[in-house]
Design an enzyme around this catalytic site. Structure first.
Site, PDB file in Angstrom:
ATOM      1  N   PHE A  75       0.715  -1.239   0.060  1.00  0.00           N
ATOM      2  CA  PHE A  75       0.096  -0.102   0.058  1.00  0.00           C
ATOM      3  C   PHE A  75       0.936   1.038  -0.135  1.00  0.00           C
ATOM      4  CE2 PHE A  75       0.765   0.090   4.504  1.00  0.00           C
ATOM      5  CZ  PHE A  75       1.108   1.116   4.806  1.00  0.00           C
ATOM      6  N   SER A  86       5.284  -6.724   3.477  1.00  0.00           N
ATOM      7  CA  SER A  86       6.177  -7.176   4.600  1.00  0.00           C
ATOM      8  C   SER A  86       6.952  -8.340   4.460  1.00  0.00           C
ATOM      9  CB  SER A  86       5.015  -7.203   5.503  1.00  0.00           C
ATOM     10  OG  SER A  86       4.202  -8.397   5.610  1.00  0.00           O
ATOM     11  N   CYS A  99       9.583   1.744   3.289  1.00  0.00           N
ATOM     12  CA  CYS A  99      10.587   0.544   3.588  1.00  0.00           C
ATOM     13  C   CYS A  99      11.834   1.175   4.095  1.00  0.00           C
ATOM     14  CB  CYS A  99      10.523  -0.365   2.505  1.00  0.00           C
ATOM     15  SG  CYS A  99      11.475   0.155   0.969  1.00  0.00           S
ATOM     16  N   GLU A 153       9.920  -3.765  12.525  1.00  0.00           N
ATOM     17  CA  GLU A 153       9.258  -2.631  11.913  1.00  0.00           C
ATOM     18  C   GLU A 153       8.008  -2.390  12.577  1.00  0.00           C
ATOM     19  OE1 GLU A 153       7.852  -3.673   7.951  1.00  0.00           O
ATOM     20  OE2 GLU A 153       9.141  -1.910   7.208  1.00  0.00           O
TER      21      GLU A 153
HETATM   22  P1  NAD Z   1       1.502  -6.669   3.178  1.00  0.00           P
HETATM   23  O1  NAD Z   1       2.538  -7.618   3.049  1.00  0.00           O
HETATM   24  O2  NAD Z   1       0.425  -6.679   4.024  1.00  0.00           O
HETATM   25  O3  NAD Z   1       1.013  -6.614   1.795  1.00  0.00           O
HETATM   26  C1  NAD Z   1       1.471  -6.744   0.543  1.00  0.00           C
HETATM   27  C2  NAD Z   1       0.804  -7.428  -0.511  1.00  0.00           C
HETATM   28  O4  NAD Z   1       0.638  -8.799  -0.099  1.00  0.00           O
HETATM   29  C3  NAD Z   1      -0.620  -6.824  -0.678  1.00  0.00           C
HETATM   30  O5  NAD Z   1      -0.944  -6.940  -2.102  1.00  0.00           O
HETATM   31  C4  NAD Z   1      -1.591  -7.874  -0.013  1.00  0.00           C
HETATM   32  O6  NAD Z   1      -2.710  -7.950  -0.602  1.00  0.00           O
HETATM   33  C5  NAD Z   1      -0.890  -9.219  -0.241  1.00  0.00           C
HETATM   34  N1  NAD Z   1      -0.824  -9.861   1.138  1.00  0.00           N
HETATM   35  C6  NAD Z   1      -0.922  -9.478   2.342  1.00  0.00           C
HETATM   36  N2  NAD Z   1      -1.013 -10.469   3.300  1.00  0.00           N
HETATM   37  C7  NAD Z   1      -0.996 -11.857   2.509  1.00  0.00           C
HETATM   38  C8  NAD Z   1      -0.921 -13.138   2.639  1.00  0.00           C
HETATM   39  N3  NAD Z   1      -1.064 -13.636   4.017  1.00  0.00           N
HETATM   40  N4  NAD Z   1      -0.993 -13.986   1.729  1.00  0.00           N
HETATM   41  C9  NAD Z   1      -0.907 -13.516   0.357  1.00  0.00           C
HETATM   42  N5  NAD Z   1      -0.692 -12.206   0.083  1.00  0.00           N
HETATM   43  C10 NAD Z   1      -0.763 -11.272   0.944  1.00  0.00           C
HETATM   44  O7  NAD Z   1       2.516  -5.294   3.131  1.00  0.00           O
HETATM   45  P2  NAD Z   1       1.646  -4.005   3.180  1.00  0.00           P
HETATM   46  O8  NAD Z   1       1.286  -3.618   4.415  1.00  0.00           O
HETATM   47  O9  NAD Z   1       0.801  -3.480   1.893  1.00  0.00           O
HETATM   48  O10 NAD Z   1       3.120  -2.872   2.992  1.00  0.00           O
HETATM   49  C11 NAD Z   1       3.940  -2.460   3.888  1.00  0.00           C
HETATM   50  C12 NAD Z   1       5.250  -3.239   4.071  1.00  0.00           C
HETATM   51  O11 NAD Z   1       5.581  -3.455   2.589  1.00  0.00           O
HETATM   52  C13 NAD Z   1       6.112  -2.967   5.026  1.00  0.00           C
HETATM   53  O12 NAD Z   1       6.813  -3.986   5.663  1.00  0.00           O
HETATM   54  C14 NAD Z   1       7.339  -2.254   4.150  1.00  0.00           C
HETATM   55  O13 NAD Z   1       8.821  -2.359   4.723  1.00  0.00           O
HETATM   56  C15 NAD Z   1       7.385  -3.204   2.874  1.00  0.00           C
HETATM   57  N6  NAD Z   1       7.827  -2.714   1.831  1.00  0.00           N
HETATM   58  C16 NAD Z   1       9.190  -2.942   1.312  1.00  0.00           C
HETATM   59  C17 NAD Z   1       9.815  -2.552   0.124  1.00  0.00           C
HETATM   60  C18 NAD Z   1      11.048  -2.957  -0.119  1.00  0.00           C
HETATM   61  O14 NAD Z   1      11.323  -2.526  -1.340  1.00  0.00           O
HETATM   62  N7  NAD Z   1      11.560  -3.797   0.421  1.00  0.00           N
HETATM   63  C19 NAD Z   1       9.108  -1.466  -0.191  1.00  0.00           C
HETATM   64  C20 NAD Z   1       7.772  -0.884   0.078  1.00  0.00           C
HETATM   65  C21 NAD Z   1       7.298  -1.446   1.047  1.00  0.00           C
END
Ligand code: NAD
Length: 490
Positions: free
Chosen positions: A157, A235, A290, A390
């Protein structure tokens, strides 16, 4: 600037083979403006049948797209770049309304996404292979790169415009077709980008498809035999799930995960660079990046540590909390009321463990209840979640250490390695830091070591599952299969 908030709440549709179709799934989720609580759209939680339709469209479009000259694919990307540039502020507004971040931040995000498209327009160069003449008598060897096939991208997101654009241009530039599953929390920037793509004649129907949804749609993509590669950002916990499941179904995978980034402040650090760098990093986008520096590692004597803590806290006190749409806002709301409650619970837990509040942002709430002011936690016990995990909110943890060696050693104990920053006027300290620190993105006197599309972007350790980073030449490595041809002619 006039902001248009839609009065009629649209049911978002999937883009499948160039057609906008209603998801077969009946479940819907509200896409909520975190600043006002207004419902902006209803997001279908697509099911396996919806995903199957998108993958089928991507597979059908693959042979012709693969056969399209890389030069023409590059020109298609140039058209995409022009469309995105023309609609940059409109997409940025959608980012602000859906996700919450300030308009300048949102515009910068879209700008970085456009840079990824620009980097991918070099695809004819990037796709070139290798050859070696006469490895044995009359025997020549060449390596060519071919697309992997259908790529599924699953995005978070916090950068709803930029992160889909880390993957899409390189994937289709390499001749793959693409299915995007954006975050269900703020999918309208992706929706708008897909609308622009649907209007570009040079990108045929089915090359780019969009499926809205949550976990169910992701699992369907991971299990689908028609998907060859998965690009994921989210995440660390989800990244591990994605990487394991993709491996089980034999898919190539890159899964970029979460972070806990140290910002090391040396006693000789320039106060101006340090204050603006630390604040922008820790509290920009309300800490929901991130690359957010979420631990300030203050180096030196007790007096030197305190001087830099005071510098940070005094500057943080001045930050204005409010809606991302308001010009005066420095710190935007969190993505949802639920996210704010979760981060506040983390602050409470740290206080219960004995942490001291150097700055308390908990009373800065307002708006629709997703706002949280800059918060600084000092004297945290070692092992505290706020030091090591985090929190993804505007919370800066303080770690005090005597010298640079201790700062590096402490930071390297983290299970994450996304980014690390040093503030110093010493070239020797900076060199030692960049040499020894275990992180993929390193900053020297900059608060955020942001992605530059011509370079690979990712962290190390638990900040990535997989080997190849996003963007740069790593993207071409990930989105192509190498074929080695050995020839002899009579
Ligand atoms: P999230 O892991 O909750 O969701 C990311 C995606 O995965 C979404 O499209 C969601 O629908 C899907 N998803 C969520 N839970 C799932 C599950 N159990 N099984 C399958 N799919 C699932 O992450 P978020 O809250 O949307 O984003 C924030 C996180 O992203 C933070 O931890 C941040 O550090 C990380 N992030 C990392 C980078 C990087 O480059 N390393 C960049 C941006 C964000």
């Amino acid at each position: 600037m006039t902001i248009t908030v839609p009065t009629d709440v649209a049911d978002l549709r999937n883009l499948v083979g160039g057609e906008w179709v209603s998801a077969a799934a009946s479940e819907r989720l509200d896409d909520v403006d975190p600043a006002t609580g207004d419902v902006l759209a209803r997001v279908p939680l697509s099911n396996a049948a919806d995903v199957d339709a998108a993958v089928a469209a991507a597979r059908a479009a693959l042979p012709a797209w693969r056969a399209t000259s890389p030069l023409l694919r590059a020109r298609a990307l140039m058209r995409l770049r022009d469309e995105l540039t023309a609609h940059r502020e409109e997409i940025a507004e959608l980012v602000t309304l859906d996700m919450g971040k300030t308009l300048p931040d949102a515009s910068a995000e879209v700008g970085r996404g456009i840079e990824s498209v620009e980097a991918a327009t070099a695809i004819p160069h990037l796709l070139k292979g290798e050859n070696l003449e006469g490895v044995a008598g009359g025997l020549d060897v060449e390596m060519v790169r071919q697309p992997v096939g259908v790529v599924g991208a699953i995005t978070p997101f916090n950068f709803p415009a930029m992160i889909p654009l880390w993957f899409l241009p390189f994937a289709i530039g390499c001749g793959n077709t693409f299915v995007l599953k954006p975050s269900e929390q703020d999918p309208r920037p992706s929706q708008r980008i897909a609308e622009l793509i649907a209007g570009i004649e040079e990108i045929p129907p089915g090359v780019v498809n969009l499926v809205h949804g949550g976990r169910g749609a992701v699992e369907a993509l991971l299990d689908h035999p028609g998907v060859d590669a998965i690009s994921f950002v989210g995440s660390a916990k989800t990244a591990r799930i994605i990487a394991s499941r993709a491996a089980q179904t034999g898919k190539r995978v890159q899964a970029l995960g979460g972070a806990k980034n140290s910002m090391v402040v040396m006693p000789d650090a320039d106060p101006k660079l340090t204050a603006s760098g630390v604040l922008g990093s820790a509290f920009g986008a309300a800490g929901q990046r991130c690359l957010a520096g979420s631990v300030a590692v203050l180096v030196g004597s007790e007096a030197e540590q305190q001087r830099n803590l005071d510098l940070i806290v005094d500057a943080a006190r001045e930050l204005r909390v409010g809606a991302g749409i308001a010009a005066e806002t420095d710190v935007c709301p969190l993505v949802s009321v639920g996210a704010r409650e979760r981060v506040e619970a983390e602050i409470e837990a740290a206080l219960a463990e004995g942490a001291e509040l150097a700055l308390d942002g908990r009373r800065d709430g307002g708006g629709a209840g997703a706002e949280l002011g800059p918060t600084v936690l000092d004297r945290l016990p070692e092992g505290s979640r706020a030091l090591r995990e985090e929190l993804f909110g505007p919370v800066l943890a303080i770690k005090r250490v005597p010298d640079l060696a201790a700062a590096i050693a402490w930071s390297n104990e983290s299970r994450y390695g996304n980014s690390a920053i040093i503030f110093t006027e010493s070239g020797g300290a900076a060199r030692e830091f960049r040499y020894s620190i275990e992180a993929g993105m390193v900053g020297v006197n900059v608060g955020v070591a942001a992605p530059i599309a011509w370079f690979p972007f990712s962290g190390w350790k638990d900040s990535i599952d997989g080997d190849l980073h996003a963007n740069g030449t790593d993207a071409v490595e990930f989105y192509t299969r190498k074929k080695v041809v050995t020839s002899r002619w009579a």
